[in-house]
Design an enzyme around this catalytic site. Sequence first.
Site, PDB file in Angstrom:
ATOM      1  N   HIS A 109       0.803  -1.235   0.000  1.00 13.38           N
ATOM      2  CA  HIS A 109       0.000   0.000   0.000  1.00 13.38           C
ATOM      3  C   HIS A 109       0.830   1.277   0.000  1.00 13.38           C
ATOM      4  CE1 HIS A 109      -3.649  -2.241   0.442  1.00 13.38           C
ATOM      5  NE2 HIS A 109      -3.357  -2.702   1.643  1.00 13.38           N
TER       6      HIS A 109
HETATM    7 ZN   LIG Z   1      -4.163  -6.956   3.042  1.00 15.11          ZN
END
Ligand SMILES: [Zn+2]
Length: 367
Positions: A109
Site C-alpha cells: 500500500h
Molecule cells: Zn491486506
Amino acid sequence: MDPVRLALTRRLVTAFGLDRDLRVVAAPPAGDSTLRLVHREDYIEAVKAASADPGSMHGQYGIGTLDDPAFAGMHEVSALIAGQSVGAAEDVWRGAALHAVNFSGGLHHAMPGAASGFCIYNDAALAIARLLELGAERVAYVDVDVHHGDGVQAAFWDDPRVLTISLHEHPGTLFPGTGWPEETGGEAAEGSAANVTLPAGTSDADWLRAFHSVVPELVADFRPQVLVSQHGADSHFEDPLAHLAVSLDAQRAVQWACHELAHEHAGGRWIALGGGGYAVVDVVPRSWTHLVAIAAGRPVEPETELPEEWRAEVFARGRRMVPGRMTDGRWPVSWSAWENGYDPAARVDQAIRATRNAVFPLRGMLP
Ligand SMILES: [Zn+2]
C-alpha cells in the site's frame, strides 16, 4: 501487523527443518538511492524525521495516523524490510538464487509519496524497480492479498514493462477502495494493470476459479522475465479485517500455482512476498511456511501435524487453542475452469468477466 506473526512463521519454518534446504540471507537495508527508485525524496525525509522524533508528525505524508503511527526507528526498520526484497531481486536477476521469499515484505500500500495501510516503504515496488534498473524488460506482479495492491499499481501505472494483477475483495466493502476492473494502466501502458473485485464471502472454489480465469493467460501473454508475487494471508476466513472465506488449503494452491507460472513463463525466476494477515497465530505462520516450503522445493503436505516444539511455543505465549495440522481440512480444493462455461448470474463470474472484458482486448487477447 503484530510482528509475532513473523516470529512464529520463522519458528515454524525452522521447526520443519526447512532452513536446512535454503539459504537464509540478511541483505543490507535499502539505501536512499534505492528508495528513490519508487519514493519521493521529500517523503523519505519525512519518514526519517518521524523516525528520529515520532511526536513531530501529525498526518503529514500519511505518517502519524491510526494506520501508520510514527515510531522511533521506523525509517530503519522499513528500509531493512525493503532491503530484503531488493536483495531478493538482485540475487534472482543475477542467478544467485532461482526463487527467493521475503515474508516480512509485501507492503503493497505504500505510495511514492505517502505511507498507507500499515506500509511505509513499498518493498514490492522497490524490488521490481531494482529489476528494471538491472535491465529487466518485463516483470509480472501478482497480488492475492485481500486488499488491492494499490501502491505497486500506482508505481508502475505508466510503465508497460510491469504487468500488475491484483485479486482482492470488492472496493465497495474494503480498504483502500480502489482496484476496479476499469483500472487498466496509464496511456503509455494500457492493459498493464488488471484488477479482479471479489464479492465479500468468496470461498475457495470461486477464489481459485477467479485466479485461474485471469492470471495464467495474462502472464503467458506477457512473457515475464521475473514473477513477483504477494501472498497476503488476509484472504482467510478467520481474518478479522476482511470478508473473504478462503482457506489455508486454497492459499497453498495459489502459492503452488505461482511457483508453476514462474517455471512455465519466467525461467523459474520467482520472488515471493508476504503481505497482510491479521490472524497472526492461526493462519499467517502456516500459510507462509507453506510458501517457504514450496520455494525451497520441499513442500509440506497439508495433512502434516504441526511440530510439538512450535505448538509449545504458542502455548507459552498464552494461547489456549493452537492449530493441529497444516491444513484447514479442505484439501484438495476443487474448482471449475472458465473454459467450461460461466454463469451470468454468479457474482464471481460477473467479476471475472468484467476484468477479462476490460483488460484482455487491450492486450490483443480474446475476452
Ligand atoms: Zn491486506
